[in-house]
Design a protein around this motif. Structure first.
Motif, PDB file in Angstrom:
ATOM      1  N   UNK A  58      -6.649  36.942  40.556  1.00  0.00           N
ATOM      2  CA  UNK A  58      -7.240  38.066  41.296  1.00  0.00           C
ATOM      3  C   UNK A  58      -6.689  38.169  42.713  1.00  0.00           C
ATOM      4  N   UNK A  59      -6.309  37.048  43.291  1.00  0.00           N
ATOM      5  CA  UNK A  59      -5.825  37.045  44.674  1.00  0.00           C
ATOM      6  C   UNK A  59      -4.337  36.721  44.767  1.00  0.00           C
ATOM      7  N   UNK A  97       0.003  45.223  44.086  1.00  0.00           N
ATOM      8  CA  UNK A  97       0.729  44.033  44.559  1.00  0.00           C
ATOM      9  C   UNK A  97      -0.118  42.763  44.572  1.00  0.00           C
ATOM     10  N   UNK A  98      -1.444  42.875  44.625  1.00  0.00           N
ATOM     11  CA  UNK A  98      -2.336  41.711  44.639  1.00  0.00           C
ATOM     12  C   UNK A  98      -3.334  41.831  43.491  1.00  0.00           C
ATOM     13  N   UNK A  99      -3.398  40.786  42.667  1.00  0.00           N
ATOM     14  CA  UNK A  99      -4.360  40.767  41.573  1.00  0.00           C
ATOM     15  C   UNK A  99      -4.188  41.898  40.584  1.00  0.00           C
ATOM     16  N   UNK A 100      -2.985  42.313  40.347  1.00  0.00           N
ATOM     17  CA  UNK A 100      -2.716  43.492  39.525  1.00  0.00           C
ATOM     18  C   UNK A 100      -3.206  43.308  38.085  1.00  0.00           C
ATOM     19  N   UNK A 101      -4.221  44.057  37.721  1.00  0.00           N
ATOM     20  CA  UNK A 101      -4.722  44.019  36.351  1.00  0.00           C
ATOM     21  C   UNK A 101      -3.688  44.630  35.407  1.00  0.00           C
ATOM     22  N   UNK A 102      -2.971  45.628  35.899  1.00  0.00           N
ATOM     23  CA  UNK A 102      -1.912  46.225  35.097  1.00  0.00           C
ATOM     24  C   UNK A 102      -0.837  45.227  34.727  1.00  0.00           C
ATOM     25  N   UNK A 103      -0.419  44.405  35.681  1.00  0.00           N
ATOM     26  CA  UNK A 103       0.611  43.400  35.379  1.00  0.00           C
ATOM     27  C   UNK A 103       0.075  42.375  34.392  1.00  0.00           C
ATOM     28  N   UNK A 104      -1.184  41.979  34.534  1.00  0.00           N
ATOM     29  CA  UNK A 104      -1.764  41.030  33.586  1.00  0.00           C
ATOM     30  C   UNK A 104      -1.782  41.614  32.177  1.00  0.00           C
ATOM     31  N   UNK A 105      -2.097  42.907  32.058  1.00  0.00           N
ATOM     32  CA  UNK A 105      -2.076  43.551  30.749  1.00  0.00           C
ATOM     33  C   UNK A 105      -0.666  43.563  30.175  1.00  0.00           C
ATOM     34  N   UNK A 106       0.319  43.872  31.009  1.00  0.00           N
ATOM     35  CA  UNK A 106       1.714  43.875  30.548  1.00  0.00           C
ATOM     36  C   UNK A 106       2.102  42.508  29.990  1.00  0.00           C
ATOM     37  N   UNK A 107       1.726  41.456  30.700  1.00  0.00           N
ATOM     38  CA  UNK A 107       2.077  40.099  30.270  1.00  0.00           C
ATOM     39  C   UNK A 107       1.329  39.737  28.988  1.00  0.00           C
TER      40      UNK A 107
END
Length: 441
Positions: A58-59, A97-107
């Protein structure tokens, strides 16, 4: 070994204990690991039906997420749970750029090789609601759209300035986002409509949850998606609350639990890095009920100096020796935020680690058996200083969900069996710290 119903990764520590508490309240034995466990550590909890891994994404920056989330998701996948959940805060605060939920979904989508990702954010138990894609949260008895929320619109790192979660998330990922809204959930042919959305290739599907009735409907939809291969889902502990409702209805779980109140202790130690006005009120309430609260300079903690840590430890030990409970805080409300950069220099992480060092010394040298860490980001970094490798639920707090009293599991005898609560900034009633000292719901 019983069937593993669910595995989860929490994007901060308090969010992780929130999930553990929701499961424990419905009788689902759960362990939360603070790092990938050794075989011996895992075998110690062979009877659980849910396993969590607490993180700090998240951070964290995108680079951190790229490095750490893929192996974490891969490990969770090996556990073979029918649902794997990436747990985010119910306020959905995040940024590109911080705690990106979108990036977590992509991964997560890449690891699980899953075409469609269900997303659930609303959780009425936490007074969080989604209606036609917009997020609402209660503050001091009043419901606010999240971009007008007195706390979350002013979050020091990831302020929420957009209530439509599709727009907010769309700034973090280029995946298509569709919604199963309240009207669709109320339709007689809801199953057919949901199936059509998934069949048409929507990569992220947001489910509205505005009350317990819609939560029950969403739980049925999530259970329909469950797979022996494991379905990857994203959202708040609303994911668990929805599934638990359905699993109780179908008899998969008992839906009941029994926890004895541990009773009072004479002293506790609290460290807080939270800038929330909710935590500020809790600190002031505790002061009015016998606690000694004292401030530490966050800039000095962030600098890596040892002097402010040593000074805080000595001050805290003096008050504990006098029989008083203590609260060491680096902020007292949003106006006290020192405005560190949002990324890059690690200042906020350093504050969390320093507060953890203070808490560690107070617990060990004063012989405490109960403690509290306040602040979601703070908790993730502070608890690591205690060498705790796992947490289980000691006492759920159904009147203040999301912040249970936990039991620590550690190789160090000084911390093994420690009762510790990890409280998010905006969580809890004004008397939270005094209730922790009393050990009662």
């Amino acid at each position: 070994m019983p069937e593993l119903l669910l595995s989860f990764y929490g994007d901060d520590l308090t969010g992780s204990t929130d999930v553990m508490e929701a499961l424990a309240l419905r009788g689902v034995a759960t362990v939360l690991f603070t790092q990938q466990p050794t075989r011996a550590q895992r075998e110690k909890f062979s009877d659980v039906r849910a396993i969590g891994l607490a993180g700090s994404s998240r951070s964290e920056t995108l680079a951190w997420m790229d490095e750490h989330l893929a192996p974490a998701f891969a490990w969770l996948k090996t556990l073979g749970a029918t649902v794997c959940h990436y747990k985010v805060c119910s306020t959905f605060d995040s940024s590109p750029t911080i705690g990106s939920i979108g990036r977590a979904i992509d991964i997560g989508q890449a690891v699980f090789r899953q075409a469609n990702i269900p997303l659930v954010v609303g959780a009425p138990q936490l007074k969080r609601y989604t209606a036609f894609g917009n997020l609402f949260a209660v503050y001091q008895g009043s419901n606010y759209r999240i971009d007008r929320h007195p706390v979350m619109a002013r979050h020091p790192v990831t302020p929420m300035n957009e209530a439509d979660l599709r727009i907010h998330l769309g700034q973090q990922t280029d995946k298509s986002i569709e919604i199963v809204d309240l009207a669709m959930l109320a339709a007689d042919d809801v199953d057919k409509r949901v199936d059509a959305i998934f069949a048409q290739g929507a990569q992220i599907v947001l489910f509205d949850v505005a009350d317990l009735a819609t939560q029950n409907n969403v739980g049925r939809q999530l259970d329909r998606l469950r797979s022996p291969r494991g379905v990857f889902a994203v959202g708040s502990s609303g994911v668990e609350y929805a599934l638990l409702s359905e699993w109780t209805r179908t008899g998969l779980i008992s839906g009941v639990s029994r926890f004895a109140e541990p009773g009072p202790v004479d002293r506790i130690a609290v460290v807080s890095g939270s800038c929330s006005s909710t935590t500020a009120r809790q600190i002031r309430h505790a002061e009015a009920h016998g606690f000694e609260a004292f401030a530490v300079d966050p800039k000095r903690l962030a600098s890596g100096e040892s002097a402010p840590i040593d000074e805080a430890i000595e001050h805290g030990l003096e008050r504990l020796a006098q029989g008083r409970s203590v609260i060491c805080h680096s902020a007292l409300g949003p106006e006290s935020d020192v405005g560190f950069p949002l990324e890059g220099d690690g200042s906020r992480h350093a504050i969390g680690r320093a507060l953890g060092q203070i808490e560690c010394a107070l617990i060990e040298r004063a012989g405490l058996r109960r403690a509290v860490i306040a602040g979601g980001d703070t908790s993730s970094h502070a608890l690591r200083q205690l060498g705790v490798y796992a947490l289980t639920t000691r006492l759920p707090l159904p009147t203040t969900p999301g912040s249970p009293l936990c039991l620590a599991h550690c190789d160090d005898d000084a911390f093994e069996g420690l009762e510790i609560a990890l409280k998010g900034g905006q969580i809890g009633a004004d008397d939270y710290f005094t209730k922790m000292r009393l050990g009662k719901v």
